[in-house]
Scaffold this motif. Structure first.
Motif, mmCIF file in Angstrom:
data_model
loop_
_atom_site.group_PDB
_atom_site.id
_atom_site.type_symbol
_atom_site.label_atom_id
_atom_site.label_comp_id
_atom_site.label_asym_id
_atom_site.label_seq_id
_atom_site.Cartn_x
_atom_site.Cartn_y
_atom_site.Cartn_z
ATOM 1 N N GLU A 1 0.829 -1.210 0.000
ATOM 2 C CA GLU A 1 0.000 0.000 0.000
ATOM 3 C C GLU A 1 0.863 1.259 0.000
ATOM 4 O OE1 GLU A 1 -0.348 -2.393 2.502
ATOM 5 O OE2 GLU A 1 -1.964 -3.465 1.487
ATOM 6 N N THR A 2 1.988 1.194 0.707
ATOM 7 C CA THR A 2 2.898 2.341 0.772
ATOM 8 C C THR A 2 3.557 2.574 -0.580
ATOM 9 O OG1 THR A 2 3.289 1.908 3.114
ATOM 10 C CG2 THR A 2 4.875 3.321 1.995
ATOM 11 N N ILE A 3 3.919 1.505 -1.261
ATOM 12 C CA ILE A 3 4.506 1.640 -2.600
ATOM 13 C C ILE A 3 3.500 2.300 -3.529
ATOM 14 C CG2 ILE A 3 5.381 0.377 -4.620
ATOM 15 C CD1 ILE A 3 6.477 -1.729 -2.605
ATOM 16 N N ARG A 4 2.263 1.878 -3.461
ATOM 17 C CA ARG A 4 1.216 2.494 -4.294
ATOM 18 C C ARG A 4 1.041 3.971 -3.937
ATOM 19 N NH1 ARG A 4 -2.463 -2.623 -3.485
ATOM 20 N NH2 ARG A 4 -1.712 -3.912 -5.190
ATOM 21 N N PHE A 5 1.117 4.278 -2.639
ATOM 22 C CA PHE A 5 1.022 5.669 -2.195
ATOM 23 C C PHE A 5 2.165 6.494 -2.774
ATOM 24 C CE2 PHE A 5 2.560 8.905 0.772
ATOM 25 C CZ PHE A 5 1.474 9.773 0.763
ATOM 26 N N TYR A 6 3.383 5.949 -2.739
ATOM 27 C CA TYR A 6 4.534 6.658 -3.288
ATOM 28 C C TYR A 6 4.349 6.905 -4.791
ATOM 29 C CZ TYR A 6 7.157 5.846 1.058
ATOM 30 O OH TYR A 6 7.587 5.834 2.366
ATOM 31 N N GLU A 7 3.734 5.969 -5.478
ATOM 32 C CA GLU A 7 3.442 6.166 -6.902
ATOM 33 C C GLU A 7 2.441 7.300 -7.085
ATOM 34 O OE1 GLU A 7 2.139 2.654 -8.969
ATOM 35 O OE2 GLU A 7 3.743 1.467 -8.057
ATOM 36 N N LYS A 8 1.349 7.243 -6.328
ATOM 37 C CA LYS A 8 0.296 8.267 -6.457
ATOM 38 C C LYS A 8 0.804 9.653 -6.098
ATOM 39 C CE LYS A 8 -3.492 5.108 -5.566
ATOM 40 N NZ LYS A 8 -4.417 4.610 -4.554
ATOM 41 N N SER A 9 1.741 9.730 -5.146
ATOM 42 C CA SER A 9 2.253 11.028 -4.721
ATOM 43 C C SER A 9 3.425 11.507 -5.586
ATOM 44 C CB SER A 9 2.669 10.985 -3.256
ATOM 45 O OG SER A 9 3.738 10.092 -3.057
ATOM 46 N N GLY A 10 3.831 10.706 -6.567
ATOM 47 C CA GLY A 10 4.869 11.116 -7.494
ATOM 48 C C GLY A 10 6.296 10.855 -7.034
ATOM 49 N N LEU A 11 6.478 10.223 -5.880
ATOM 50 C CA LEU A 11 7.830 9.909 -5.421
ATOM 51 C C LEU A 11 8.430 8.760 -6.216
ATOM 52 C CD1 LEU A 11 7.383 10.118 -1.545
ATOM 53 C CD2 LEU A 11 8.595 11.724 -3.012
ATOM 54 N N LEU A 12 7.600 7.840 -6.612
ATOM 55 C CA LEU A 12 8.039 6.667 -7.374
ATOM 56 C C LEU A 12 7.308 6.701 -8.712
ATOM 57 C CD1 LEU A 12 9.824 4.137 -6.839
ATOM 58 C CD2 LEU A 12 7.740 2.951 -6.176
ATOM 59 N N PRO A 13 8.039 6.699 -9.820
ATOM 60 C CA PRO A 13 7.368 6.739 -11.124
ATOM 61 C C PRO A 13 6.469 5.520 -11.322
ATOM 62 C CG PRO A 13 9.759 6.904 -11.367
ATOM 63 C CD PRO A 13 9.485 6.594 -9.937
ATOM 64 N N GLU A 14 5.351 5.756 -11.975
ATOM 65 C CA GLU A 14 4.469 4.626 -12.270
ATOM 66 C C GLU A 14 5.190 3.665 -13.202
ATOM 67 O OE1 GLU A 14 0.389 5.141 -13.236
ATOM 68 O OE2 GLU A 14 0.258 6.991 -12.058
#
Length: 133
Positions: free
Chosen positions: A20-33
């Motif tokens: 869930e945290t990885i998905r959050f990082y994606e949604k917040s732009g920290l981790l590229p989709e």
């Protein structure tokens, strides 16, 4: 040579991060989709894993999401000066120093309260009394 495709579960295990945290990082732009497979699964690459390790380590050290975002943005341009990252680290260090001072003062106050406790009934407990005021 084709890049190795990593699953979200693999990233989670390798970095100790919840899915869930990885998905959050994606949604917040920290981790590229990541790209998607034909079955619409996320297909991560080594670059995602490396970036997630950076995010986790920075978060473990207490950097805020905004600070992490700023450092990642700066790190995306390897030709930039490190001065901006140094400033983020200096500000964070100053906050850590302030927190250490606060915690040291709290420890002294707790030590004082414990040493003056009557160890009797709750009605006579100075710690309860001090926390109630």
């Amino acid at each position: 040579m084709e890049a190795r495709s990593l699953t979200i579960g693999y990233l989670a295990r390798e970095t100790g991060t919840k899915v869930e945290t990885i998905r959050f990082y994606e949604k917040s732009g920290l981790l590229p989709e990541p790209a998607r497979t034909a079955g619409n699964y996320r297909a991560y690459e080594e670059a995602h894993l490396k970036r997630l390790h950076f995010i986790r380590r920075a978060r473990d050290l207490g950097f805020s999401l905004d600070e992490v975002r700023a450092m990642l943005t700066l790190s995306d341009d390897s030709t930039r000066s490190c001065e901006a990252v140094d400033e983020i680290a200096r500000i964070h260090r100053d906050e850590v120093v302030r927190k250490i001072a606060d915690l040291t003062a709290l420890k002294k106050e707790l030590d004082r309260m414990i040493s003056h406790s009557s160890h009797g009934a709750i009605a006579d407990c100075r710690i309860i009394e001090a926390l109630s005021n």
